[in-house]
Scaffold this motif. Sequence first.
Motif, mmCIF file in Angstrom:
data_model
loop_
_atom_site.group_PDB
_atom_site.id
_atom_site.type_symbol
_atom_site.label_atom_id
_atom_site.label_comp_id
_atom_site.label_asym_id
_atom_site.label_seq_id
_atom_site.Cartn_x
_atom_site.Cartn_y
_atom_site.Cartn_z
ATOM 1 N N SER A 113 -40.847 -38.779 37.913
ATOM 2 C CA SER A 113 -41.218 -38.578 39.317
ATOM 3 C C SER A 113 -40.009 -38.214 40.172
ATOM 4 O O SER A 113 -40.135 -37.609 41.231
ATOM 5 N N LEU A 114 -38.830 -38.582 39.687
ATOM 6 C CA LEU A 114 -37.606 -38.314 40.442
ATOM 7 C C LEU A 114 -37.110 -36.891 40.234
ATOM 8 O O LEU A 114 -36.495 -36.299 41.133
ATOM 9 N N VAL A 115 -37.383 -36.332 39.045
ATOM 10 C CA VAL A 115 -36.829 -35.023 38.687
ATOM 11 C C VAL A 115 -37.940 -33.979 38.710
ATOM 12 O O VAL A 115 -38.901 -34.076 37.936
ATOM 13 N N PRO A 116 -37.833 -32.974 39.554
ATOM 14 C CA PRO A 116 -38.859 -31.929 39.579
ATOM 15 C C PRO A 116 -38.825 -31.046 38.336
ATOM 16 O O PRO A 116 -39.847 -30.611 37.830
ATOM 17 N N GLU A 117 -37.604 -30.814 37.833
ATOM 18 C CA GLU A 117 -37.468 -29.930 36.669
ATOM 19 C C GLU A 117 -36.199 -30.300 35.904
ATOM 20 O O GLU A 117 -35.129 -30.481 36.496
ATOM 21 N N PHE A 118 -36.315 -30.427 34.581
ATOM 22 C CA PHE A 118 -35.178 -30.760 33.737
ATOM 23 C C PHE A 118 -34.534 -29.474 33.258
ATOM 24 O O PHE A 118 -35.073 -28.770 32.396
ATOM 25 N N ASP A 119 -33.379 -29.156 33.819
ATOM 26 C CA ASP A 119 -32.661 -27.968 33.378
ATOM 27 C C ASP A 119 -31.500 -28.379 32.478
ATOM 28 O O ASP A 119 -31.223 -29.568 32.262
ATOM 29 N N HIS A 120 -30.804 -27.381 31.959
ATOM 30 C CA HIS A 120 -29.718 -27.628 30.999
ATOM 31 C C HIS A 120 -28.600 -28.460 31.617
ATOM 32 O O HIS A 120 -28.078 -29.416 31.008
ATOM 33 N N SER A 121 -28.215 -28.127 32.834
ATOM 34 C CA SER A 121 -27.108 -28.828 33.484
ATOM 35 C C SER A 121 -27.424 -30.309 33.662
ATOM 36 O O SER A 121 -26.589 -31.181 33.406
ATOM 37 N N LEU A 122 -28.645 -30.618 34.100
ATOM 38 C CA LEU A 122 -29.028 -32.009 34.346
ATOM 39 C C LEU A 122 -29.033 -32.802 33.038
ATOM 40 O O LEU A 122 -28.475 -33.907 32.970
ATOM 41 N N VAL A 123 -29.662 -32.250 31.994
ATOM 42 C CA VAL A 123 -29.757 -32.972 30.723
ATOM 43 C C VAL A 123 -28.365 -33.208 30.135
ATOM 44 O O VAL A 123 -28.042 -34.311 29.674
ATOM 45 N N TYR A 124 -27.524 -32.194 30.163
ATOM 46 C CA TYR A 124 -26.167 -32.330 29.618
ATOM 47 C C TYR A 124 -25.377 -33.393 30.381
ATOM 48 O O TYR A 124 -24.688 -34.230 29.789
ATOM 49 N N ASN A 125 -25.472 -33.369 31.700
ATOM 50 C CA ASN A 125 -24.723 -34.330 32.522
ATOM 51 C C ASN A 125 -25.237 -35.756 32.337
ATOM 52 O O ASN A 125 -24.458 -36.716 32.386
ATOM 53 N N VAL A 126 -26.543 -35.921 32.136
ATOM 54 C CA VAL A 126 -27.082 -37.266 31.884
ATOM 55 C C VAL A 126 -26.564 -37.790 30.550
ATOM 56 O O VAL A 126 -26.165 -38.961 30.432
#
Length: 764
Positions: A113-126
Motif C-alpha cells: 500500500s505504501l509503494v505505487p510501483e516497484f522499480d529497479h532502483s527501489l528494489v536494489y536500494n531496499v
Amino acid sequence: MAYISASRQSRISELSRFSDPISLKSLYFFCSSSTIESPIDSSPAPTDSTPKPDLEANVAASQTMPDSAIAEETVYQRPLRGKHRNQEKLEDTICRMMANRPWTTRLQNSIRSLVPEFDHSLVYNVLHGARNSEHALQFFRWVERAGLFQHDKETHYKIIEILGRASKLNHARCILLDMPKKGVEWDEDMFVRLIDSYGQKGIVQESVKIFQKMEELGVERTLKSYDTLFKVIMRRGRYMMAKRYFNKMLNEGIMPTCETYNIMIWGFFLSSRVETANRFFEEMKTRDISPNVVTYNTMINGYYRVKNVEEAEKYFVEMKGKNIAPTVVTYTTMIKGYVSVGRVDDALKLLEEMKSFGIKPNAITYSTLLPGLCDAEKMSEAQNILKEMVEKYIAPKDNSIFTRLMLGQCKAGNLDAASNVLKAMIRLSIPTEAGHYGILIENFCKAGIFDRAVNLLDKLIEKEIILRPQSTLEMEPNAYNSIINYLCNSGQTTKAETLFRQLMKKGVQDSVAFNNLIRGHATEGTPDSASEILTIMIRRKVPSEGSAFKLLVESYLKKGEPADAKTALDSMIEQGHLPDSSLYRSVMENLFEDGRVQTASRVMKTMVEKGVKENMDLAAKILEALLVRGHVEEALGRIELLMHSGWAPDFDNLLSVLCEKGKTIAALKLLDFGLERDCTIDFSSYDKVLDALLEAGKTLNAYSILCKIKEKGGVTDQSNIEELIKSLNEEGNTKQADILSRMIVGGDTAAQSKKGKKQTSALL
C-alpha cells in the motif's frame, strides 16, 4: 480604538491569507492609528495614508463571511523552529518497517500500500539497505513471487553478495543456479562472488565445485575466476592444487598477470614453500612480466615470515635499484623483520629513512617498532616514538603495547615516563584500564612516592575504572596490596576499603588485602568495620591471619567493649588460630572488670581446654567471683576442669572468703566437692565452714558435712561439735544429736559404729 475592536477578527483573518513570512508585518493593523501601513517591501512605502484597494476588498469580504468560515481562516500555523527533517526515503521506510515488524502478510500489505510501483532502483536500494540478510532474502523472494518486480542481473548479484557475507551460501547457490529459469543470463562476476564467499568461510571444496560448474554451464572463465580460485586455495594451504589449476589455466591459453603471480607467491610463502615462491618470481620475469611494488612487498614479507631477513634485504635493495619506490607497507615489513631478529637499531634507521623520503609511518609501523624497543630496553627511543605518535594522533593497533611501555619504563626507573604513557593513552582516546593504573601505583609504592600513588588511586576510584565491564586488564594483586598496605598503615583504611570493595565486585578475594583491612580498622579504632570485613572473609571462606584477629580483639578492648572482644576471640579460635596467654588474660581481665564474670569464666574454660596453663591467678579470682555470686555449679565445673588440667585451686582461701562473706551454701558445696575428691583442705577450713553454718542456723547442713568429715578421717574442734549437738537437740533433731554424740565419745562397738553409719546415711 473603536476601529480596532470592530475589525479585529477580519484583520486576523487577513493575516492567515499571506503566505509570505513578511506578511507578519501586518501586525501593524493593531496600532492606534486608523492608517494601515503596507508591509515591508523592496519598493519605497507610499506616502498616501489610504489602504491598498486589494487589502480593503479582503477586509470587506471577511466582514461578510459567516462566523464558521472566519474561524477556519483564523487558524495560524506557527512554523517549526530549528532544522526541518528531510523526508525519509521510501526505501529507508521499507527497511525500517522490516526491521521493526515480523515478516507477515500484514507487513507485506503495508509495504504494497505504501509503494505505487516497484522499480529497479527501489528494489536494489531496499536490498542494499536491509538491516540483515534475512530481511533482504524475504523481500527479494516476495516481490518476485507476488509479481511486483522481475529481477535482473544487478539484483541477483546484490542478493548473492548479501547472502555470501552472511554465510547463507546454500541460498545464494540456489538463487544463482535458478537464474536461467527466470530468463536471466549468468555472469562470471556472480560465480566469482560465490567462489570467494565459500573461500572466506574455509569451504574450499565447494569453491572448486562452483569453479568447475562454470565450465559445465558454459560460463566463460577468465583470469578473474582463476585469480579468485587461487586466492581461496592458497589461503587454505592447498598449494599443489593451485599449481595444477595454474597449469590448467596456461593450457587454456589464459596468460597470468602480475597480480596472478603475486597471489601465487603469497600462497607459497604462506605454506612455507620458499623455493617454489622464488621460482615463480623468476618465472614471471621470463614471461616479461615486471614485478611491481606488491610483488616485492610479498617477497619481503615472505622471507620475513621464515626469519630470513638477509634475503628480504636483497629484495628491498633490488626494488630500489629498479626505481620501484618502497611504500609504507614495504618499510613496515622490513622494520618488522628487523625487530623479529633483534636488530632494533636497523629498524630505527629504516624509520628515519622512510621519513626522509616523505613516507609517513602509520599505526602498524609504530606498533611493530615499539615492542622491539621495549624488548631491547631502549626506553628513551620508545618514549620519543610515543611522543611522536601523540603529536600525530596515531593510535597503535594493539593497545597491549602501552602495558609493555609502562612496565619497561618502570623497570628502567623512569616513573615520569611511565606516567606519560598513561597520559598518552588519554590523549589518543584509548580507554585506560585498572591494570594500567595498577602498574603505576605498584611502582610508585615501591619507590616510596606514595602521594602520587594515592592521587592515581583517587582517579581510579572516582571514575570506577575497575568496574568497567569491557575491561580486559585487571589490577594485579601486587598493585592493590601495595597501596592497601600503605593506606592501612597511614590511617586511610576507609579509602583502602573503598578500593577493595570495588575489587570484590570483580570477584577478587585476596586474603592479604582482607587481613590488612582488618589490621587497619583495628589500629584506627574502628573495630566494627574490621568485624564487617571479617564476616565477609568467613562467609567467602578466605584464609585469615591470627595477627589480624589479635589486633581486632585488642581494638575492642581499647574501645571498652569486652563482650565484642570475646566474640572476636571466639571467631579467632573457630578459624583455627591459637591466641596467646596474654590475649586470653586481657579479655578475661576486661570482662571481669566489666562485671561479666560468667563470660570471663567461659573464656577461662576455653583457655584451659586449649592447653594454656598461665593466668591461674586470674582464674582464681574468677572462681571466687562465681562462688560469691551464687554460680556455684559453674564454678565447681571450672574447678574440676582445672584439676584435670593439673592445677588445683586454693580451697582454703576460697572457703575462707565464702565464710567471711556469709556465702555458707557455696562454702558447704565447695567443701563437699573437695571432700569427695580427697582434695587437700586444712582442718581450720572445716571449722570455719561449721562455724559459719552454725552461725547461720543451718544445723542439719553442719551435721551432714561433719559426718562426711569424720568419714574421711578429718578432725574438727571439739567445741564446735558440742555446740552442734546442743543446737540439734534444741531444734528437736535428737536422733542426729545422739548419733553425733556416740561418734564423738567412741563408746560404740564396731558393729554399732557400722549401724550408726547406716542410720546416718539414712538420715542424710
